[in-house]
Scaffold this active site. Structure first.
Site, PDB file in Angstrom:
ATOM      1  N   LYS A   1       0.843  -1.192   0.000  1.00  0.00           N
ATOM      2  CA  LYS A   1       0.000   0.000   0.000  1.00  0.00           C
ATOM      3  C   LYS A   1       0.881   1.247   0.000  1.00  0.00           C
ATOM      4  O   LYS A   1       1.877   1.304   0.729  1.00  0.00           O
ATOM      5  CB  LYS A   1      -0.911  -0.024   1.226  1.00  0.00           C
ATOM      6  CG  LYS A   1      -1.950   1.077   1.289  1.00  0.00           C
ATOM      7  CD  LYS A   1      -2.870   0.859   2.492  1.00  0.00           C
ATOM      8  CE  LYS A   1      -3.938   1.929   2.613  1.00  0.00           C
ATOM      9  NZ  LYS A   1      -4.843   1.665   3.769  1.00  0.00           N
TER      10      LYS A   1
ATOM     11  N   SER B   1      -9.515   1.735   3.045  1.00  0.00           N
ATOM     12  CA  SER B   1      -8.715   2.568   2.166  1.00  0.00           C
ATOM     13  C   SER B   1      -7.730   1.754   1.336  1.00  0.00           C
ATOM     14  O   SER B   1      -7.143   2.245   0.386  1.00  0.00           O
ATOM     15  CB  SER B   1      -7.957   3.615   2.985  1.00  0.00           C
ATOM     16  OG  SER B   1      -7.078   3.003   3.910  1.00  0.00           O
TER      17      SER B   1
ATOM     18  N   SER C   1      -9.838  -0.600   7.261  1.00  0.00           N
ATOM     19  CA  SER C   1      -9.276  -0.566   5.908  1.00  0.00           C
ATOM     20  C   SER C   1      -8.615  -1.868   5.483  1.00  0.00           C
ATOM     21  O   SER C   1      -8.320  -2.050   4.299  1.00  0.00           O
ATOM     22  CB  SER C   1      -8.261   0.578   5.801  1.00  0.00           C
ATOM     23  OG  SER C   1      -8.892   1.823   5.974  1.00  0.00           O
TER      24      SER C   1
END
Length: 601
Positions: A77, A151, A175
């Site tokens: 990420k 997210s 997330s």
């Protein structure tokens, strides 16, 4: 190379070790799949393919047995630092080039993983939807009209679509769990502090954790074992030992909310899917115990109505002041509110949270874990763009309270609805019970017989647990207790049974101690900074294990030893202060080789 190729981490590593597939071939397949998938919104940046393949080829010179993630491609990420790639947090104006890896990425590389690229996210990890990024909206891997979840949108899609078998997300308010459900994969949210957050762009620094996406629970647990461990570079790091995966407990007690407390926002299919999941748990032998969910809902409201929004504001306050238009408008609206909070409001919320934590502790007094929907429903991208804040908030119904209450979580697929929308459940337990969640979650996921991700790949059979006999306790020995060595008789006299010969993770150093008879001492060091040490695992009955441990003299001690395949067992370690006159024999890779040289000399 298609779906017939190994897809899970376990299968990929096994193929690499057997020589039926090389790490370079696996990396090349990854890049080809990224091209074929043709969604530029999944990755924000990619490594040069030739560089990644060259790194994979260099792995051939290393000992594969000591690399639990030997040649496994990993996506990261883009709020987590990885050397050689920019960190953007999905905000071009915030982008910087890190000087070194985050601790989590460093440990993955030390375990043999190959970093492929950085994935898209809701900007500054603010959101559960996956649509708040200037780099585009990743397409949901299961149904393109659905949001990917956030997210950690790109990380979840990358695993769901079969581009990589492992990715890193983050999880402050869900997330690492909501995107897992929406892409039919496993999302592991570890106990706070178990994985170092050094090198992570914070969202709420006191609540953040790095999370894991994988196709199976076993794969996720293996990745956790590689990254777990204290880190001096992270003041929020905690020394939380990771236990071993065990069989499903015979008297498992799972908490379910009281009648009328669950919220599905009118989604009857999701409500029915949750009911079916509970029936599956009952069939597996679990006892369902009602608990009061209302204090957990109250905790969830604290996250965005309370002072923790100020933590998000701290991260981007300079950018808000200098270039507010560089921030996504929804992110800007949410985060700017953090500037208005007072110290009095903060302490008031902290006092209330402490009371809610005590309530949660009482809840778990007679419950092993909670089982909740991962999210109450699913939305299309069009729905979320039309109503961005309210629908995002709904998705956090069962996730927002988790880190505030210091719980660990495991999101697992439960079913595929008739309308093609995946449904998942999340197991929650107090911090430190990560291994318990993995132990029970793997059995549930296997029982669903769902395919993994979006490629229609069947789940592999559950791997056997190397725990010896059903009532035996495994113990790892590295020196004089090895087969045919000076003290092995102490094990055989206790009816000990040799289970296997294997190696540690590359996290240990071995020393020859000035003792009679000669003994080694094994010391755990920083992950990847040691070597894989040869050892044997023996099984002892509980009573024999107690007698054996009680007789161990200082400076030897029994601690938790991490194995090359990610498992953890009890085994011999040495107290560091005993090494002042010891000889470092790590280069031998094991006590037998050292003793053989001594005998020759």
């Amino acid at each position: 190379m298609g779906a017939e190729q190994p897809e899970t981490i376990a299968a990929i590593v096994a193929a690499h070790r057997a020589g039926t597939l090389t790490p370079a071939q696996t990396v090349a397949r990854t890049y080809q799949r990224i091209r074929d998938h043709d969604d530029p919104a999944v990755f924000i940046s990619l490594r040069n393919e030739k560089d990644a393949i060259a790194e994979a080829e260099r792995l051939a010179t290393k000992d594969a047995a000591g690399l639990p993630l030997y040649g496994v491609p990993v996506a990261v990420k883009d709020n987590i630092d990885a050397l050689g790639l920019p960190t953007t947090a999905a905000c071009p104006a915030f982008s910087y080039t890190p000087a070194h890896d985050s601790t989590a990425v460093e440990r993955l590389r030390a375990a043999g993983a190959i970093i492929i690229g950085k994935t898209n996210l809701d900007q500054f990890a603010t959101g559960l939807v996956g649509v708040r990024s200037p780099y585009g909206i990743p397409k949901n891997s299961i149904r393109e009209d659905l949001i990917p979840g956030g997210s950690s949108s790109g990380s979840a899609v990358a695993v769901g679509a079969g581009l990589v078998p492992l990715s890193l997300g983050t999880d402050t308010a869900g997330s690492g769990r909501v995107p897992a459900m929406l892409n039919n994969i496993v999302g592991l949210k570890p106990s706070l502090g178990m994985i170092s957050t050094a090198g992570l762009v914070p969202a709420c620094r006191t609540l953040d954790c790095i999370s894991i996406f994988a196709l199976t629970v076993d794969d996720a647990a293996l990745a956790l074992s590689v990254m777990a461990g204290p880190d001096k570079a992270d003041p929020f790091s905690r020394d939380r030992p990771l236990g071993a995966i065990t069989p499903l407990p015979a008297s498992l007690r799972l908490g379910v909310p009281r009648d009328g407390q669950l919220i599905f926002f009118g989604d009857k299919k999701a409500e029915a899917a949750y009911g079916d999941a509970l029936k599956r748990w009952t069939a597996l032998g679990a006892t369902l115990v009602e608990f009061d969910l209302e204090p957990f809902y109250e905790t969830a409201r604290l996250l965005y109505e309370g002072p923790w929004v100020a933590e998000r504001y701290l991260v981007i306050k300079d950018l808000l002041a200098s270039a507010p238009d560089a921030i996504h408008p929804v992110t800007r609206e949410i985060t700017a509110a953090g500037a208005r909070l007072t110290a009095a409001e903060t302490f008031s919320a902290l006092y209330r949270l402490q009371g809610l934590r005590k309530t949660a502790e009482r809840t778990f007094a007679n419950i092993d874990a909670l089982v909740l929907p991962t999210a109450p429903t699913a939305y299309t991208t069009a729905q979320v763009l039309a109503n961005p804040i309210e629908l995002n908030s709904r998705l956090g119904t069962y996730t927002n309270f988790v880190n505030l209450l210091d719980l660990c979580g495991l999101a697992i697929p439960a079913s595929m609805r008739a309308d093609g929308i995946p449904f998942g459940i999340t197991l929650l337990a107090p911090a430190g019970r990560d291994a318990l969640l993995a132990s029970i979650g793997r059995v549930f996921h296997a029982d669903t017989q769902l395919t993994v991700g979006a490629r229609g790949v069947a789940q592999p059979p559950l791997a056997a647990l190397a725990t010896g006999s059903s009532d035996g306790i495994p113990v790892a020995v590295v020196g004089a207790h090895l087969s045919a060595m000076a003290l092995n008789g102490e094990l055989t006299a206790l009816d000990g049974r040799l289970i296997e010969a294997t190696k540690t993770a590359p996290d240990y150093k071995l020393y020859a101690l000035p003792t009679t008879p000669a003994k080694p001492g094994m010391l755990r060091v920083e992950a990847g900074k040691g070597a894989a040490i040869e050892l044997e695992i023996w099984s002892l009955s509980p009573s024999a294990f107690g007698r054996f441990v009680n007789a161990i003299p200082a400076p030897m001690a029994i601690g938790t030893v991490r194995l090359s395949d990610g498992r953890s067992v009890k085994g011999f370690l040495v107290e560091p202060q005993a090494l002042s006159e010891a000889r470092d024999i790590t280069a031998y890779g094991g006590w037998r080789k050292y003793m053989a040289e001594v005998a020759t000399a």
